[in-house]
Write a protein that holds these residues in place. Structure first.
Motif, PDB file in Angstrom:
ATOM      1  N   ALA A  97       0.909  -1.211  -0.090  1.00  0.00           N
ATOM      2  CA  ALA A  97       0.074  -0.047   0.071  1.00  0.00           C
ATOM      3  C   ALA A  97       0.838   1.324  -0.013  1.00  0.00           C
ATOM      4  O   ALA A  97       0.429   2.401  -0.517  1.00  0.00           O
ATOM      5  N   MET A  98       2.011   1.166   0.646  1.00  0.00           N
ATOM      6  CA  MET A  98       2.870   2.329   0.660  1.00  0.00           C
ATOM      7  C   MET A  98       3.855   2.480  -0.440  1.00  0.00           C
ATOM      8  O   MET A  98       4.699   3.193  -0.770  1.00  0.00           O
ATOM      9  N   CYS A 102       1.595   1.436  -6.266  1.00  0.00           N
ATOM     10  CA  CYS A 102       0.426   1.191  -5.714  1.00  0.00           C
ATOM     11  C   CYS A 102      -0.392   2.389  -6.376  1.00  0.00           C
ATOM     12  O   CYS A 102      -0.090   3.559  -6.196  1.00  0.00           O
ATOM     13  N   PRO A 103      -1.346   1.853  -7.066  1.00  0.00           N
ATOM     14  CA  PRO A 103      -2.423   2.953  -7.535  1.00  0.00           C
ATOM     15  C   PRO A 103      -3.110   3.884  -6.623  1.00  0.00           C
ATOM     16  O   PRO A 103      -3.464   3.481  -5.434  1.00  0.00           O
ATOM     17  N   THR A 104      -3.123   4.931  -6.923  1.00  0.00           N
ATOM     18  CA  THR A 104      -3.891   5.947  -5.940  1.00  0.00           C
ATOM     19  C   THR A 104      -5.066   5.773  -5.347  1.00  0.00           C
ATOM     20  O   THR A 104      -5.331   6.020  -4.358  1.00  0.00           O
ATOM     21  N   GLU A 105      -5.921   5.311  -6.052  1.00  0.00           N
ATOM     22  CA  GLU A 105      -7.326   4.669  -5.545  1.00  0.00           C
ATOM     23  C   GLU A 105      -7.170   3.676  -4.466  1.00  0.00           C
ATOM     24  O   GLU A 105      -7.932   3.700  -3.672  1.00  0.00           O
ATOM     25  N   GLU A 184       0.011  15.489  -5.079  1.00  0.00           N
ATOM     26  CA  GLU A 184       0.771  14.941  -3.825  1.00  0.00           C
ATOM     27  C   GLU A 184       0.426  13.833  -3.238  1.00  0.00           C
ATOM     28  O   GLU A 184       1.446  13.275  -2.510  1.00  0.00           O
ATOM     29  N   PHE A 185      -0.448  13.482  -2.864  1.00  0.00           N
ATOM     30  CA  PHE A 185      -1.159  12.236  -2.220  1.00  0.00           C
ATOM     31  C   PHE A 185      -0.213  11.142  -2.419  1.00  0.00           C
ATOM     32  O   PHE A 185       0.039  10.684  -1.461  1.00  0.00           O
ATOM     33  N   SER A 186      -0.137  10.606  -3.679  1.00  0.00           N
ATOM     34  CA  SER A 186       0.755   9.308  -3.819  1.00  0.00           C
ATOM     35  C   SER A 186       2.055   9.436  -3.374  1.00  0.00           C
ATOM     36  O   SER A 186       2.435   8.370  -2.632  1.00  0.00           O
TER      37      SER A 186
END
Length: 193
Positions: A97-98, A102-105, A184-186
């Motif tokens: 997940a980190m 890993c896809p943003t969704e 910037e979330f990912s």
């Protein structure tokens, strides 16, 4: 039966292939994680590939978790037994997940679980206040925390912007929709192995 099974009991080449296809990790990353995980207690892991390692031992071996303000939530969300311990597969889930791959969704769905502190499937004012404490507070000096009024003001602004259905809290779909719009979330919901 190959190199991987003899070096790490239980981790056959087939299982390694399965892990690589079921996660966002490469075989090299999985082997790196296994090497570190295995080194915590080689005898117990060799005897039982599903052996669960205590939280503090995981933190000591994986420094990236040491100062994470959401450390307790990461263990709560990713521990398959909810026992503050990790099996190797729990660790793989967390690291997958980190992962930068890993896809943003998918990251957003995991992040929602981490930030849903009271685990009611909604991110509420109380959850936001708790998140603010974790991000802004100094555990060594309670005077440095935001005051309640400031936290409530920030929570209100966040809910006004993100709570699309005006329910008073943020659901998973709203959360994912907003995070998918933040480039910037990912890179912020990520750590290097």
């Amino acid at each position: 039966m190959g190199l991987y099974e003899t070096k790490y009991a239980g981790l056959t080449e087939n299982i390694l292939e399965d892990y690589a296809s079921l996660t966002y990790l490469t075989k090299g990353e999985i082997l790196h994680l296994m090497k570190k995980f295995y080194s915590i207690d080689p005898e117990k892991i060799a005897a039982n590939f599903s052996h669960r390692i205590k939280k503090q031992d995981i933190i000591n071996k994986f420094g990236v978790l040491k100062n994470n303000p959401f450390q307790d939530r990461l263990f709560r969300v990713f521990s398959s037994e909810n026992d503050d311990c990790f099996s190797f597969e729990d660790l793989l889930d967390l690291c997958s997940a980190m992962s930068s791959d890993c896809p943003t969704e998918v990251k957003a769905a995991w992040a929602f679980k981490v930030f849903d502190i009271d685990e009611d499937n909604q991110i509420s004012v109380q959850d936001i206040c708790n998140i603010l404490d974790r991000l802004t507070g100094d555990p060594h000096n309670r005077a440095n925390y935001l005051d309640k009024e400031s936290k409530l003001k920030i929570a209100k602004v966040i809910l006004e912007e993100i709570n699309l259905d005006r329910s008073g809290s943020i659901g998973l779909n709203e959360f994912k929709l907003i995070l998918l719009r933040l480039p910037e979330f990912s890179s912020s919901f990520y750590f290097r192995l």
